[in-house]
Design a protein around this motif. Structure first.
Motif, PDB file in Angstrom:
ATOM      1  N   ASP A  58     -13.844  34.956 -21.575  1.00  0.00           N
ATOM      2  CA  ASP A  58     -12.713  35.321 -22.431  1.00  0.00           C
ATOM      3  C   ASP A  58     -12.340  34.119 -23.300  1.00  0.00           C
ATOM      4  N   ARG A  59     -12.290  32.916 -22.699  1.00  0.00           N
ATOM      5  CA  ARG A  59     -12.000  31.705 -23.477  1.00  0.00           C
ATOM      6  C   ARG A  59     -13.104  31.455 -24.501  1.00  0.00           C
ATOM      7  N   LEU A  60     -14.357  31.648 -24.073  1.00  0.00           N
ATOM      8  CA  LEU A  60     -15.493  31.451 -24.972  1.00  0.00           C
ATOM      9  C   LEU A  60     -15.405  32.402 -26.166  1.00  0.00           C
ATOM     10  N   MET A  61     -15.145  33.691 -25.915  1.00  0.00           N
ATOM     11  CA  MET A  61     -15.067  34.671 -27.007  1.00  0.00           C
ATOM     12  C   MET A  61     -13.954  34.327 -27.985  1.00  0.00           C
ATOM     13  N   GLY A  62     -12.868  33.762 -27.478  1.00  0.00           N
ATOM     14  CA  GLY A  62     -11.768  33.371 -28.342  1.00  0.00           C
ATOM     15  C   GLY A  62     -12.114  32.232 -29.272  1.00  0.00           C
ATOM     16  N   LYS A  63     -13.124  31.452 -28.925  1.00  0.00           N
ATOM     17  CA  LYS A  63     -13.524  30.306 -29.744  1.00  0.00           C
ATOM     18  C   LYS A  63     -14.665  30.618 -30.705  1.00  0.00           C
ATOM     19  N   LEU A  64     -15.478  31.623 -30.401  1.00  0.00           N
ATOM     20  CA  LEU A  64     -16.623  31.942 -31.253  1.00  0.00           C
ATOM     21  C   LEU A  64     -16.156  32.391 -32.639  1.00  0.00           C
ATOM     22  N   PRO A  65     -16.959  32.091 -33.662  1.00  0.00           N
ATOM     23  CA  PRO A  65     -16.604  32.546 -35.008  1.00  0.00           C
ATOM     24  C   PRO A  65     -16.507  34.077 -35.072  1.00  0.00           C
ATOM     25  N   VAL A  66     -15.693  34.572 -35.960  1.00  0.00           N
ATOM     26  CA  VAL A  66     -15.526  36.014 -36.144  1.00  0.00           C
ATOM     27  C   VAL A  66     -16.864  36.664 -36.487  1.00  0.00           C
ATOM     28  N   THR A  67     -17.736  35.938 -37.165  1.00  0.00           N
ATOM     29  CA  THR A  67     -19.030  36.485 -37.591  1.00  0.00           C
ATOM     30  C   THR A  67     -20.040  36.604 -36.452  1.00  0.00           C
ATOM     31  N   THR A  68     -19.776  35.961 -35.324  1.00  0.00           N
ATOM     32  CA  THR A  68     -20.676  36.061 -34.175  1.00  0.00           C
ATOM     33  C   THR A  68     -20.412  37.383 -33.466  1.00  0.00           C
ATOM     34  N   ARG A  69     -21.412  38.253 -33.417  1.00  0.00           N
ATOM     35  CA  ARG A  69     -21.277  39.535 -32.731  1.00  0.00           C
ATOM     36  C   ARG A  69     -21.262  39.300 -31.225  1.00  0.00           C
ATOM     37  N   LYS A  70     -20.293  39.886 -30.548  1.00  0.00           N
ATOM     38  CA  LYS A  70     -20.162  39.774 -29.092  1.00  0.00           C
ATOM     39  C   LYS A  70     -20.612  41.100 -28.490  1.00  0.00           C
ATOM     40  N   VAL A  71     -21.688  41.051 -27.711  1.00  0.00           N
ATOM     41  CA  VAL A  71     -22.363  42.259 -27.252  1.00  0.00           C
ATOM     42  C   VAL A  71     -22.437  42.288 -25.731  1.00  0.00           C
ATOM     43  N   GLY A  72     -22.065  43.410 -25.143  1.00  0.00           N
ATOM     44  CA  GLY A  72     -22.251  43.637 -23.719  1.00  0.00           C
ATOM     45  C   GLY A  72     -23.489  44.503 -23.522  1.00  0.00           C
ATOM     46  N   ASP A 122     -20.714  27.183 -34.249  1.00  0.00           N
ATOM     47  CA  ASP A 122     -20.767  27.940 -35.501  1.00  0.00           C
ATOM     48  C   ASP A 122     -22.162  28.439 -35.846  1.00  0.00           C
ATOM     49  N   ASN A 123     -23.189  27.908 -35.184  1.00  0.00           N
ATOM     50  CA  ASN A 123     -24.570  28.323 -35.466  1.00  0.00           C
ATOM     51  C   ASN A 123     -24.979  29.577 -34.690  1.00  0.00           C
ATOM     52  N   ILE A 124     -24.181  29.995 -33.728  1.00  0.00           N
ATOM     53  CA  ILE A 124     -24.545  31.132 -32.876  1.00  0.00           C
ATOM     54  C   ILE A 124     -24.368  32.438 -33.645  1.00  0.00           C
ATOM     55  N   ASP A 125     -25.456  33.207 -33.732  1.00  0.00           N
ATOM     56  CA  ASP A 125     -25.434  34.468 -34.476  1.00  0.00           C
ATOM     57  C   ASP A 125     -24.919  35.635 -33.638  1.00  0.00           C
ATOM     58  N   ILE A 126     -25.316  35.652 -32.365  1.00  0.00           N
ATOM     59  CA  ILE A 126     -24.966  36.775 -31.491  1.00  0.00           C
ATOM     60  C   ILE A 126     -24.735  36.231 -30.088  1.00  0.00           C
ATOM     61  N   ALA A 127     -23.790  36.815 -29.368  1.00  0.00           N
ATOM     62  CA  ALA A 127     -23.464  36.362 -28.014  1.00  0.00           C
ATOM     63  C   ALA A 127     -23.504  37.549 -27.065  1.00  0.00           C
ATOM     64  N   LEU A 128     -24.350  37.451 -26.044  1.00  0.00           N
ATOM     65  CA  LEU A 128     -24.347  38.464 -24.992  1.00  0.00           C
ATOM     66  C   LEU A 128     -23.286  38.060 -23.981  1.00  0.00           C
ATOM     67  N   ILE A 129     -22.429  39.003 -23.651  1.00  0.00           N
ATOM     68  CA  ILE A 129     -21.266  38.735 -22.805  1.00  0.00           C
ATOM     69  C   ILE A 129     -21.423  39.507 -21.491  1.00  0.00           C
ATOM     70  N   PRO A 130     -21.295  38.807 -20.346  1.00  0.00           N
ATOM     71  CA  PRO A 130     -21.478  39.497 -19.067  1.00  0.00           C
ATOM     72  C   PRO A 130     -20.324  40.423 -18.725  1.00  0.00           C
ATOM     73  N   GLY A 131     -20.634  41.409 -17.888  1.00  0.00           N
ATOM     74  CA  GLY A 131     -19.595  42.304 -17.412  1.00  0.00           C
ATOM     75  C   GLY A 131     -20.096  43.179 -16.284  1.00  0.00           C
ATOM     76  N   VAL A 132     -19.193  43.517 -15.391  1.00  0.00           N
ATOM     77  CA  VAL A 132     -19.472  44.429 -14.287  1.00  0.00           C
ATOM     78  C   VAL A 132     -19.105  45.850 -14.709  1.00  0.00           C
ATOM     79  N   ALA A 133     -18.099  45.950 -15.587  1.00  0.00           N
ATOM     80  CA  ALA A 133     -17.648  47.248 -16.108  1.00  0.00           C
ATOM     81  C   ALA A 133     -17.155  47.052 -17.530  1.00  0.00           C
ATOM     82  N   PHE A 134     -17.322  48.094 -18.341  1.00  0.00           N
ATOM     83  CA  PHE A 134     -16.862  48.086 -19.731  1.00  0.00           C
ATOM     84  C   PHE A 134     -16.250  49.452 -20.036  1.00  0.00           C
ATOM     85  N   ASP A 135     -15.417  49.499 -21.077  1.00  0.00           N
ATOM     86  CA  ASP A 135     -15.032  50.797 -21.631  1.00  0.00           C
ATOM     87  C   ASP A 135     -15.442  50.824 -23.100  1.00  0.00           C
TER      88      ASP A 135
END
Length: 196
Positions: free
Chosen positions: A149-163, A122-135
């Motif tokens: 994918d499992r990790l992103m499903g558990k992170l709080p909604v307020t944590t920005r997930k960034v590629g 819950d303390n994580i403000d932002i999460a960089l998410i790996p990827g080989v390709a994005f749309d």
């Protein structure tokens, strides 16, 4: 009809061709531009605790420069530790990547729980998410075996997930599997894309 996995393999193959056609100097400059854009991006600038990752594929953005610049800006750098047997994820503050990361293979590398302090998710403000390709809708193809994918499903909604990726790795559409998750924002060497 071509199945989802085959379409995803074809997308990765096309991106590999595009990336391999560029010189090392050109790729280095493009990656530098993407990282510069990340450090101009308000969500990352304002974040105090940043979740990063250890790349498993050479086409995923190398985070060494991101990690070094995050330390310079006094951010708390966190890495996930995946326990495949128990199917759990823990998060650890990494103060020194040279001594606090263990594991020999890309799949086994992660923070050393004996040397790193555990951080509540819950303390994580932002999460960089790996990827080989994005749309542009935030879909991704990655080499992490579904762990992020499992990790992103558990992170709080307020944590920005960034590629963070190269513009060359943005494709019109990625077919998604049912368990797949989406990133909120993409930062490339050319632009910032908010999921639409």
């Amino acid at each position: 009809m071509e199945d989802v996995r085959e379409k995803r393999r074809r997308i990765v193959s096309e991106i590999e061709k595009k990336i391999s056609a560029r010189s090392e100097a050109e790729l280095k400059e493009m990656r530098r531009q993407a990282v510069d854009r990340l450090f101009e991006f308000a969500n990352y600038v304002e974040a105090r605790i940043a979740l990063l990752y250890l790349p498993r594929n050479p086409m995923e953005m190398d985070i060494a420069d991101i990690m070094a610049r995050s330390y310079e800006r006094k951010k708390v750098v966190v890495l996930p530790r995946f326990d495949k047997e128990r199917k759990t994820i823990r998060f650890y503050k990494v103060d020194d990547p040279d001594t606090h990361i263990i594991g020999k293979t890309p799949e086994d590398r992660g923070p050393d729980p004996k040397k790193c302090r555990e951080i509540p998710m819950d303390n994580i403000d932002i999460a960089l998410i790996p990827g080989v390709a994005f749309d542009e809708k935030g879909s991704r193809i990655a080499a992490d075996g579904g762990e992020f994918d499992r990790l992103m499903g558990k992170l709080p909604v307020t944590t920005r997930k960034v590629g963070v990726t190269l513009e060359d790795q943005i494709v019109p559409q990625i077919p998604m599997e049912s368990k797949s998750r989406y990133v909120d924002i993409l930062v490339t060497d050319k632009r910032v894309i908010y999921k639409i």
